[in-house]
Design an enzyme around this catalytic site. Sequence first.
Site, PDB file in Angstrom:
ATOM      1  CB  THR A  30      46.319   0.982  97.660  1.00 23.90           C
ATOM      2  OG1 THR A  30      45.171   1.667  97.153  1.00 23.90           O
ATOM      3  CG2 THR A  30      46.628   1.483  99.064  1.00 23.90           C
ATOM      4  CG  HIS A  70      38.632   2.768  92.354  1.00 26.92           C
ATOM      5  ND1 HIS A  70      38.076   1.619  91.841  1.00 26.92           N
ATOM      6  CD2 HIS A  70      39.642   2.350  93.180  1.00 26.92           C
ATOM      7  CE1 HIS A  70      38.716   0.560  92.330  1.00 26.92           C
ATOM      8  NE2 HIS A  70      39.657   0.979  93.139  1.00 26.92           N
ATOM      9  CG  ASN A 120      38.838  -3.252  93.067  1.00 25.06           C
ATOM     10  OD1 ASN A 120      39.008  -2.580  92.054  1.00 25.06           O
ATOM     11  ND2 ASN A 120      39.303  -4.484  93.173  1.00 25.06           N
ATOM     12  CE1 TYR A 147      38.466   0.605  98.850  1.00 25.29           C
ATOM     13  CE2 TYR A 147      38.978   0.026  96.570  1.00 25.29           C
ATOM     14  CZ  TYR A 147      39.262  -0.055  97.932  1.00 25.29           C
ATOM     15  OH  TYR A 147      40.329  -0.792  98.373  1.00 25.29           O
ATOM     16  CG  ASN A 194      36.941  -3.338 100.263  1.00 24.85           C
ATOM     17  OD1 ASN A 194      37.595  -3.553 101.289  1.00 24.85           O
ATOM     18  ND2 ASN A 194      37.492  -2.838  99.167  1.00 24.85           N
TER      19      ASN A 194
END
Length: 357
Positions: free
Chosen positions: A25, A174, A177, A179, A234
């Site tokens: 990102t 994805h 991580n 998400y 996260n």
Amino acid sequence: MDVLFEKLSAGKLELSNRLVMAPMTRSRAVHDGKVTALHVEYYAQRAGAGLIVTEGTQPSVRGQGYVWTPGLHSDEQVEAWRAVTEAVHAEGSVIFAQLMHAGRVGHPSLYPDGGLPMGPSPIATGEKMWTPDGMLDHPEPREMTLDDIAEAVADFAAAARNAVAAGFDGVELHGANGYLIHQFLGDGSNRRTDAYGGSVENRIRFGVEVAKAVADAIGPERVGFRVSPGSDANGVSESDTDDLYAALVEALAPLGLAYLHILELGDRERTRRIRAAWPGTLILNPHPSPESFPSTPEDGVEALREGVADAIAFGALWLANPDLPARIKAGGPYNEADPATFYGGDHGGYTDYPALS
């Protein structure tokens, strides 16, 4: 280092080398989720990679998790991406769009209706989102209904079709991580009591449904899937990592996907177990020990020679070294990545890293 430059067949893909540019990102899209001429230059500069995987790209409005990230859910976004894929193909590389639904990693300020982000359960990340005006707390997300889940699956499939229309060779889902797909996988973020929560079989259901829907939409040979076993990014947590990924890999294996992409987090033995269970191409972002951050070309050579990977993904090395293959062949030197310019801004720290003279 020669093993890094061997050709690779990944499903129906023919890669010129085994160097993969990992998704990163960079938050340089315009406000409506369109990429710009700056993105064209950035990705074309790095087309020495056998495969480029783009930055996380939202499949829907509600899938956005950060400011200035691109999408693949409007005709205008598709048209803007086409310039990127054409430039990369002109340089002889292959490019996949990473489809990233951020789930609970979001904020009402990102959405036109000011609504809440969604997640498998109403549990906040405990972390914050950066904005030009300061840091904002991630709110408690709205728990997704069964209709929301079905809509999210459909959004992934629609975005995959848009990616093909934009000229991408395929998409990477994805599932890492912290998400949305990862939020369903982790029992710390998924407290559901229906068919999408509780047991390992239930928690992998959403990710597998997304993979099946996208494979049906564009063909499994165009679909990759990224995981980060053991990651707490996260705010996601997994109490049963080994059983969880054994079940996920077993469910994904029959689909005939282009590849599985692992972000390794210091547990090479876990990587070996997944490699043994995965029948297809495996891309590894190698971190064989807790001290091996960031990963190096030597880490990649070791993984290829050991047979735990078929191709090697690098992040920071590609970010700072647009001519990474030439630098690896020369034994360096390597530019250092500047964290101050990772997110947002202009060409500085994006397209102005120098190549070898």
